[in-house]
Design a protein around this motif. Structure first.
Motif, PDB file in Angstrom:
ATOM      1  N   MET A 137     -20.198 -99.937  -2.000  1.00  0.00           N
ATOM      2  CA  MET A 137     -21.299-100.469  -1.199  1.00  0.00           C
ATOM      3  C   MET A 137     -20.753-101.086   0.082  1.00  0.00           C
ATOM      4  N   LYS A 138     -21.468-100.862   1.170  1.00  0.00           N
ATOM      5  CA  LYS A 138     -21.070-101.434   2.451  1.00  0.00           C
ATOM      6  C   LYS A 138     -22.046-102.526   2.845  1.00  0.00           C
ATOM      7  N   ILE A 139     -21.527-103.723   3.056  1.00  0.00           N
ATOM      8  CA  ILE A 139     -22.344-104.873   3.446  1.00  0.00           C
ATOM      9  C   ILE A 139     -22.068-105.220   4.902  1.00  0.00           C
ATOM     10  N   MET A 140     -23.128-105.292   5.689  1.00  0.00           N
ATOM     11  CA  MET A 140     -22.999-105.837   7.031  1.00  0.00           C
ATOM     12  C   MET A 140     -23.287-107.321   6.935  1.00  0.00           C
ATOM     13  N   HIS A 141     -22.260-108.125   7.150  1.00  0.00           N
ATOM     14  CA  HIS A 141     -22.357-109.578   7.031  1.00  0.00           C
ATOM     15  C   HIS A 141     -22.424-110.168   8.436  1.00  0.00           C
ATOM     16  N   ILE A 142     -23.522-110.850   8.733  1.00  0.00           N
ATOM     17  CA  ILE A 142     -23.759-111.375  10.074  1.00  0.00           C
ATOM     18  C   ILE A 142     -23.833-112.897  10.042  1.00  0.00           C
ATOM     19  N   ASP A 143     -23.054-113.538  10.902  1.00  0.00           N
ATOM     20  CA  ASP A 143     -23.131-114.984  11.099  1.00  0.00           C
ATOM     21  C   ASP A 143     -23.687-115.260  12.493  1.00  0.00           C
ATOM     22  N   ALA A 144     -24.530-116.293  12.594  1.00  0.00           N
ATOM     23  CA  ALA A 144     -25.119-116.616  13.893  1.00  0.00           C
ATOM     24  C   ALA A 144     -25.062-118.103  14.223  1.00  0.00           C
ATOM     25  N   SER A 145     -24.287-118.864  13.451  1.00  0.00           N
ATOM     26  CA  SER A 145     -24.185-120.299  13.724  1.00  0.00           C
ATOM     27  C   SER A 145     -23.260-120.566  14.900  1.00  0.00           C
ATOM     28  N   ALA A 146     -23.674-121.486  15.759  1.00  0.00           N
ATOM     29  CA  ALA A 146     -22.838-121.867  16.903  1.00  0.00           C
ATOM     30  C   ALA A 146     -21.714-122.817  16.498  1.00  0.00           C
ATOM     31  N   LYS A 147     -21.756-123.317  15.264  1.00  0.00           N
ATOM     32  CA  LYS A 147     -20.729-124.249  14.810  1.00  0.00           C
ATOM     33  C   LYS A 147     -19.458-123.522  14.378  1.00  0.00           C
ATOM     34  N   LYS A 148     -18.358-124.279  14.351  1.00  0.00           N
ATOM     35  CA  LYS A 148     -17.112-123.735  13.836  1.00  0.00           C
ATOM     36  C   LYS A 148     -17.276-123.447  12.342  1.00  0.00           C
ATOM     37  N   PRO A 149     -16.544-122.459  11.826  1.00  0.00           N
ATOM     38  CA  PRO A 149     -16.711-122.074  10.416  1.00  0.00           C
ATOM     39  C   PRO A 149     -16.627-123.235   9.439  1.00  0.00           C
ATOM     40  N   GLU A 150     -15.700-124.158   9.664  1.00  0.00           N
ATOM     41  CA  GLU A 150     -15.519-125.264   8.726  1.00  0.00           C
ATOM     42  C   GLU A 150     -16.617-126.312   8.835  1.00  0.00           C
ATOM     43  N   GLN A 151     -17.470-126.201   9.854  1.00  0.00           N
ATOM     44  CA  GLN A 151     -18.552-127.165  10.055  1.00  0.00           C
ATOM     45  C   GLN A 151     -19.933-126.577   9.812  1.00  0.00           C
ATOM     46  N   SER A 152     -19.996-125.300   9.504  1.00  0.00           N
ATOM     47  CA  SER A 152     -21.279-124.603   9.419  1.00  0.00           C
ATOM     48  C   SER A 152     -21.707-124.378   7.976  1.00  0.00           C
ATOM     49  N   ASN A 153     -22.856-124.900   7.625  1.00  0.00           N
ATOM     50  CA  ASN A 153     -23.382-124.673   6.286  1.00  0.00           C
ATOM     51  C   ASN A 153     -23.823-123.224   6.078  1.00  0.00           C
ATOM     52  N   SER A 154     -24.416-122.606   7.096  1.00  0.00           N
ATOM     53  CA  SER A 154     -24.866-121.220   6.919  1.00  0.00           C
ATOM     54  C   SER A 154     -23.676-120.279   6.731  1.00  0.00           C
ATOM     55  N   ARG A 155     -22.603-120.509   7.466  1.00  0.00           N
ATOM     56  CA  ARG A 155     -21.403-119.688   7.291  1.00  0.00           C
ATOM     57  C   ARG A 155     -20.821-119.904   5.900  1.00  0.00           C
ATOM     58  N   MET A 156     -20.807-121.141   5.457  1.00  0.00           N
ATOM     59  CA  MET A 156     -20.278-121.459   4.135  1.00  0.00           C
ATOM     60  C   MET A 156     -21.089-120.778   3.038  1.00  0.00           C
ATOM     61  N   LEU A 157     -22.416-120.818   3.173  1.00  0.00           N
ATOM     62  CA  LEU A 157     -23.275-120.223   2.150  1.00  0.00           C
ATOM     63  C   LEU A 157     -23.175-118.697   2.152  1.00  0.00           C
ATOM     64  N   GLY A 158     -23.026-118.101   3.323  1.00  0.00           N
ATOM     65  CA  GLY A 158     -22.828-116.650   3.381  1.00  0.00           C
ATOM     66  C   GLY A 158     -21.545-116.238   2.678  1.00  0.00           C
ATOM     67  N   LYS A 159     -20.491-116.973   2.930  1.00  0.00           N
ATOM     68  CA  LYS A 159     -19.214-116.708   2.264  1.00  0.00           C
ATOM     69  C   LYS A 159     -19.342-116.924   0.761  1.00  0.00           C
ATOM     70  N   PHE A 160     -20.057-117.966   0.357  1.00  0.00           N
ATOM     71  CA  PHE A 160     -20.261-118.251  -1.060  1.00  0.00           C
ATOM     72  C   PHE A 160     -20.965-117.082  -1.750  1.00  0.00           C
ATOM     73  N   PHE A 161     -21.970-116.514  -1.105  1.00  0.00           N
ATOM     74  CA  PHE A 161     -22.705-115.401  -1.710  1.00  0.00           C
ATOM     75  C   PHE A 161     -21.794-114.203  -1.946  1.00  0.00           C
ATOM     76  N   LEU A 162     -20.969-113.882  -0.973  1.00  0.00           N
ATOM     77  CA  LEU A 162     -20.056-112.748  -1.136  1.00  0.00           C
ATOM     78  C   LEU A 162     -19.051-113.008  -2.258  1.00  0.00           C
ATOM     79  N   GLU A 163     -18.619-114.250  -2.387  1.00  0.00           N
ATOM     80  CA  GLU A 163     -17.720-114.598  -3.483  1.00  0.00           C
ATOM     81  C   GLU A 163     -18.414-114.413  -4.837  1.00  0.00           C
TER      82      GLU A 163
END
Length: 211
Positions: free
Chosen positions: A1-27
């Motif tokens: 399966m091919k997943i297109m994973h898109i992030d759109a937060s202006a925050k740095k990765p370590e400060q972004s909840n949306s980026r963190m949750l996207g990564k959590f889902f893939l895990e």
């Protein structure tokens, strides 16, 4: 399966909840034994341009009538459309900015809504999206709690995402909305993130049985 994973937060990765949750889902998908490839798009780095008169003229011109200049104008959009088309699923993580989607995700939508490419336009004026069958998950983070109360009517994010992707053939996108975050007390913030992680875990289990 091919997943297109898109992030759109202006925050740095370590400060972004949306980026963190996207990564959590893939895990969570990995933990469920789902095999997938990632096509990653960070819309704060790969910013799609705003529409121009030249783009609008070119996109509505029949392909066999486009000039070399028109084809050049559409080159980046053509490539982005093909990335979306080739993906089996889209996982889009973004914060709510001023009650709606980030402007970078709006220009992404403008880039991929293309006549004859991602939707068909028929002589009678009706349309049909060409992305039917894809799974789409929107992971959103909201500073305030829009589930009820004074701000409930302020959610302009969910309708625009549903409308745009329904036009492309995605009738049942899934949403996980983490709220309230920024404008809440620490206890409510932690509870919101815990709810989101629980929902994402459930969706990962669902996907594992249907993919």
């Amino acid at each position: 399966m091919k997943i297109m994973h898109i992030d759109a937060s202006a925050k740095k990765p370590e400060q972004s909840n949306s980026r963190m949750l996207g990564k959590f889902f893939l895990e969570q998908l990995k933990e469920q034994g789902v095999n997938f490839q990632i096509d990653y798009l960070d819309l704060t780095k790969d910013i799609q341009p705003h529409l121009t008169p030249e783009f609008v003229v070119a996109t509505y011109k029949p392909e066999n009538e486009r000039t070399p200049e028109m084809k050049a104008v559409l080159t980046d959009s053509d490539a982005m459309c093909q990335r979306v088309i080739s993906a089996d699923t889209l996982v889009c993580a973004m914060p709510m900015y001023n009650w709606t989607i980030p402007s970078t995700f709006k220009t992404f939508i403008d880039t991929i809504i293309r006549t004859g490419v991602t939707y068909d336009l028929f002589p009678d004026g009706t349309t049909k999206g060409k992305l039917a069958g894809k799974k789409v998950l929107f992971i959103t983070t909201r500073g305030a709690d829009l589930r009820s109360g004074a701000f409930q009517h302020m959610d302009a994010m969910t309708p625009v995402l549903k409308a745009a992707f329904s036009f492309l053939g995605i009738d049942n996108p899934q949403f996980v909305d983490a709220q309230p975050l920024q404008f809440s007390d620490p206890e409510s913030r932690l509870a919101a993130l815990a709810r989101a992680r629980e929902e994402l875990t459930t969706i990962a289990k669902q996907w594992a049985t249907t993919i």
